[in-house]
Scaffold this active site. Structure first.
Site, PDB file in Angstrom:
ATOM      1  N   ASN B 197      -7.288   8.213   2.247  1.00 62.41           N
ATOM      2  CA  ASN B 197      -8.376   7.240   2.310  1.00 62.41           C
ATOM      3  C   ASN B 197      -9.004   7.245   3.712  1.00 62.41           C
ATOM      4  O   ASN B 197      -8.384   7.667   4.686  1.00 62.41           O
ATOM      5  CB  ASN B 197      -7.835   5.832   1.998  1.00 62.41           C
ATOM      6  CG  ASN B 197      -8.952   4.807   1.865  1.00 62.41           C
ATOM      7  OD1 ASN B 197     -10.049   5.123   1.424  1.00 62.41           O
ATOM      8  ND2 ASN B 197      -8.668   3.573   2.265  1.00 62.41           N
ATOM      9  N   VAL B 233       0.489  -0.776   0.687  1.00 56.40           N
ATOM     10  CA  VAL B 233      -0.077  -1.730   1.633  1.00 56.40           C
ATOM     11  C   VAL B 233      -1.490  -1.289   2.008  1.00 56.40           C
ATOM     12  O   VAL B 233      -1.678  -0.240   2.627  1.00 56.40           O
ATOM     13  CB  VAL B 233       0.793  -1.844   2.897  1.00 56.40           C
ATOM     14  CG1 VAL B 233       0.229  -2.920   3.822  1.00 56.40           C
ATOM     15  CG2 VAL B 233       2.224  -2.143   2.531  1.00 56.40           C
ATOM     16  N   LEU B 234      -2.431  -2.071   1.641  1.00 51.85           N
ATOM     17  CA  LEU B 234      -3.844  -1.728   1.801  1.00 51.85           C
ATOM     18  C   LEU B 234      -4.187  -1.308   3.238  1.00 51.85           C
ATOM     19  O   LEU B 234      -3.905  -2.032   4.185  1.00 51.85           O
ATOM     20  CB  LEU B 234      -4.694  -2.959   1.421  1.00 51.85           C
ATOM     21  CG  LEU B 234      -6.209  -2.765   1.515  1.00 51.85           C
ATOM     22  CD1 LEU B 234      -6.694  -1.806   0.470  1.00 51.85           C
ATOM     23  CD2 LEU B 234      -6.907  -4.116   1.411  1.00 51.85           C
ATOM     24  N   ASP B 235      -4.852  -0.176   3.362  1.00 55.84           N
ATOM     25  CA  ASP B 235      -5.335   0.299   4.663  1.00 55.84           C
ATOM     26  C   ASP B 235      -4.236   0.395   5.701  1.00 55.84           C
ATOM     27  O   ASP B 235      -4.498   0.303   6.904  1.00 55.84           O
ATOM     28  CB  ASP B 235      -6.445  -0.627   5.193  1.00 55.84           C
ATOM     29  CG  ASP B 235      -7.760  -0.379   4.472  1.00 55.84           C
ATOM     30  OD1 ASP B 235      -7.822   0.556   3.664  1.00 55.84           O
ATOM     31  OD2 ASP B 235      -8.718  -1.115   4.721  1.00 55.84           O
ATOM     32  N   ASP B 236      -3.001   0.549   5.262  1.00 52.02           N
ATOM     33  CA  ASP B 236      -1.929   0.535   6.249  1.00 52.02           C
ATOM     34  C   ASP B 236      -0.954   1.686   6.062  1.00 52.02           C
ATOM     35  O   ASP B 236       0.176   1.629   6.511  1.00 52.02           O
ATOM     36  CB  ASP B 236      -1.193  -0.816   6.172  1.00 52.02           C
ATOM     37  CG  ASP B 236      -0.423  -1.092   7.446  1.00 52.02           C
ATOM     38  OD1 ASP B 236      -0.920  -0.708   8.519  1.00 52.02           O
ATOM     39  OD2 ASP B 236       0.671  -1.670   7.364  1.00 52.02           O
TER      40      ASP B 236
END
Lengths: 293, 293, 293, 293
Positions: B197, B233-236
């Protein structure tokens, strides 16, 4: 893994040889049998086949200092002989002995001394040699001997003779930190240690005096610096490191000089750091900088 | 040595295992005995002792394709068993099968398609999936199937089901090229391929809508982007690559968006390139990017 | 044109006011009638219409020092009154009086002192205040008073009281050069001079102790620093300058700390330089940096 | 304030003249009297005194299009006559008419076309001229005429004649996006529009064929690009923009070419953007880039 750990038991092996199958296996097997744990290994081949192979290996071996002489001999007789390898073992705990040569400007010299005092560089600065007395006061607080050896075109031979008396056998590296005198091929062949130089770099290049004035008049958008090993060809030895900084029409010549000095000290410090960490292999007119490529 | 050579006889071996002496020797000896010439070898240990050891080896072996199954078995039974190694052999000549998911903005998607057409990326783009039809016309000239699967909160389950039917078993990598829908943990666990992403990054971070407007109001001097593997974990997830560009008060919000898009497409392209070259090892929540570190 | 020329006759006029037509004309006409030649003029409006207008004008006026009081009065009574302008005239020849506060680490402090000695910064360092005695020896060669004022949570009030006695009325700027104690709102409201702080910055941000260790574990690819004006909100005042440096898995925590220090000193030095050159206008929670945007 | 706002009522005034007191006041007073609100004003003097003065002013004037002819005449008769000013008024809403000339490589050409389609560049691409047919298919989806005009040394005169027939009077700018044929002084003097070119840049420079191969052999650590206006001196016109990217021994010649292409398209796009925004003033052999310096 860091290779700047100054552990008494950390060794470095740098080697280069004609490329052929089996070198990595032979070297790593040798180290494993010697009781060493490979901490880090970088290698590079100049061609897919038939080129030059280079390798830097960091290893941990309890009792390294005592074992090193034996390893040297054994490696020479076995692996190095079989693969026609040029090699050198070094100890991370033994900092390089470095002489710094400077003239009147302080930025490169002081940055090296300051970084060294902070423990950033694996080196021991054994002396500063300058053709001017101006920087003596600035060097003194660092506890490093400052030797003033006047040098001009007319007395170049005597000056170099005095410099060589101080340097030969006493240093592992000579750093030209904005030393503004010519280095003769004779000096280079006799000094017995590699030399690193720093100079400003522009796109395009400017020949002659007042390069920053020329850069200003030409409206360049980048000002840079190049650190390289000194060879007989002026400013044309193997490049170790380069960097640039953006400039614009809002910068005066004085601003360009200031920004240029910033790039110079940063680039030279990195080059010296990497040299002291045994990261650099010279090959023809280029360098391979292991782990910082 | 380049590792992007798409020679039929170039293989890559990626492995990781608990660190202990002898791994490099065992692996390189195995390859040498198998008739392979090591072209490039990078390794990394997370700790000086007792950490995780990772290695990427590029080798040349005539007749690689035919030999690979046997090597796989033999390596598993011998070296891997002895050192508790997780490993995978890949062939440089076999490009990764990649699906790209996008929404309405084209910069990341087109940069990947364009680089791939130029031969810069070792991948085969098997499809583009979008929750909007807008980009169909731009994808068409590249000869890649464009699949429009509407997706909103209300129909997320059906949308993911359709996506999974297309993706599962057909792709080695899914790239989210500014795909503006949430990826559920369920999708992630079933898709059967790693996902990369891209998102914008600021110092400090901005939560909520209109981040470039917030960045403008906050007067940030840098605008950046981060490419990472997708985890629950979103964006992590593990960061693969990051970069920034300088901005100032002279830039409008529109300028920031434009510059942010430039950084995003550059960062995502590098991340995808490195993934396709098998340069990346994931370890806990970080990445090691061999040869581009 | 350089605005760092420390000519006795070079003046700077900084102003901001509600935006409306005619300001540039009125200001430049005023200066021309006063006999000044405009050397440089930068302006910025926060919105196309109805926002805040800011302008920095550098001008040359023979006999500036003697004329300044009169100009101040006349400008206030005429142009400033008409356009509701906040303004300030300064003389380039009058360096800012600066106090530097530090703790134990030397990189930011020494870089400022060294640049100032080279003549790079238009400032006069009137004192260094530290809560530790460690850096006294390093400051001494620069000829700047070093004042040791112990400061801990328990004696914060007395410490700030002593600091204020030294600072109030004596300085135009306070630079926190890695000063590791909290600054209270009370101190901030009483010190009577703007304060600039430097702190490390990461993408993502890390809360708590050992940020470089956290950055290493998270595998960040960039390490940065931010210089900002101090406000009551910790580390959240108007950003003056930011920069980053690339890092990789090959860098140890120690390497990250070293590289972070390099970015910190560079960023802080630029922020102080620009402040001393009267380039910075604060507007809400952001800065406009004229001529370096 | 953005100057890329394509508002019908946003005007730009670019001027240069011998420096002397009163110019800013006279110009801003003229604009204010004409009913214009100054949105942005940048100026630059080449010397503290007696040099050349340049200024870029962005202003908002309701009914600009209708008023422009009158303003032009009045400004010429009054302010311009008094201060010996060379000037030009432009409308932000009128995009520059641009022709792009290319050969076989697509990176610069496509990046310009793609940015233009996104609305990033204030230009209208009226035609693409190429000496090869290869890129026709890639240009077609952008809806821009592609004209194939073969050009070699032997038919240069005829080729340039055909090009001039298409270009003269029809374009405001010609962009050489890796057009690999020589431009003759005759063409340059007759084309009637400025030309922007892009070329790779190295430190040091490399003369002759295969520059990336030479750069690889020389071990350069930076690869760059320079965009400049075309003059009669090959690759030596006023520099508009430059940038570099770091490379190392781990990059193959193919990697260098890829990274070089990335820098080239970024640098050329910025140069074209700034030209179309009327940000650039040429002075002797340099450029002033207002608001992006």
């Amino acid at each position: 893994m860091s290779t700047t750990v100054t552990d008494a038991d950390i060794g470095r092996l740098l080697l280069h040889c004609p490329d052929r199958p089996g070198i990595v296996a032979a070297v790593s097997t040798f180290l494993t049998r010697a009781g060493a744990n490979i901490v880090s290994l970088d290698q590079h081949s100049t061609e897919a086949e038939g080129g030059t192979f280079m390798q830097r290996t960091i290893f941990h071996l309890p009792g390294l200092s005592a074992a090193l002489d034996g390893m040297n001999r054994e490696f020479a007789d076995t692996v190095a002989a079989e693969f026609d390898i040029d090699f050198r073992f070094t100890e991370a705990a033994k900092p390089k002995r470095v002489a710094i040569m400077a003239s009147k400007t302080d930025h490169c010299l002081l940055d090296l001394l300051w970084r060294n005092r902070r423990g950033e560089l694996d080196m021991s600065v054994v002396m500063v040699i300058s053709n001017h007395p101006d920087l003596a006061d600035q060097v003194r607080p660092f506890g490093v001997p400052f030797v003033h050896i006047p040098a001009t075109r007319d007395i170049r031979e005597q000056a170099e003779q005095r410099q060589l008396e101080l340097l030969r056998g006493n240093v592992d590296l000579v750093v030209l930190a904005r030393y503004m005198q010519i280095i003769t091929p004779s000096f280079l062949s006799r000094v017995g240690a590699p030399m690193i130089n720093i100079h400003h770099s522009f796109l395009p290049a400017f020949i002659g005096a007042a390069p920053y004035r020329q850069a200003k008049d030409r409206g360049v958008k980048l000002v840079g610096a190049t650190a390289h090993y000194v060879t007989e060809v002026l400013d044309d030895g193997p490049i170790i490191e380069q960097d640039v900084v953006r400039v614009s029409h809002t910068h005066t010549v004085r601003d360009l000089v200031r920004l240029g000095a910033d790039v110079e000290r940063a680039v030279l410090s990195r080059a010296v750091l990497w040299h002291c960490e045994d990261r650099i292999v010279r090959h023809e007119n280029q360098t391979i900088v292991f782990g910082r490529g």
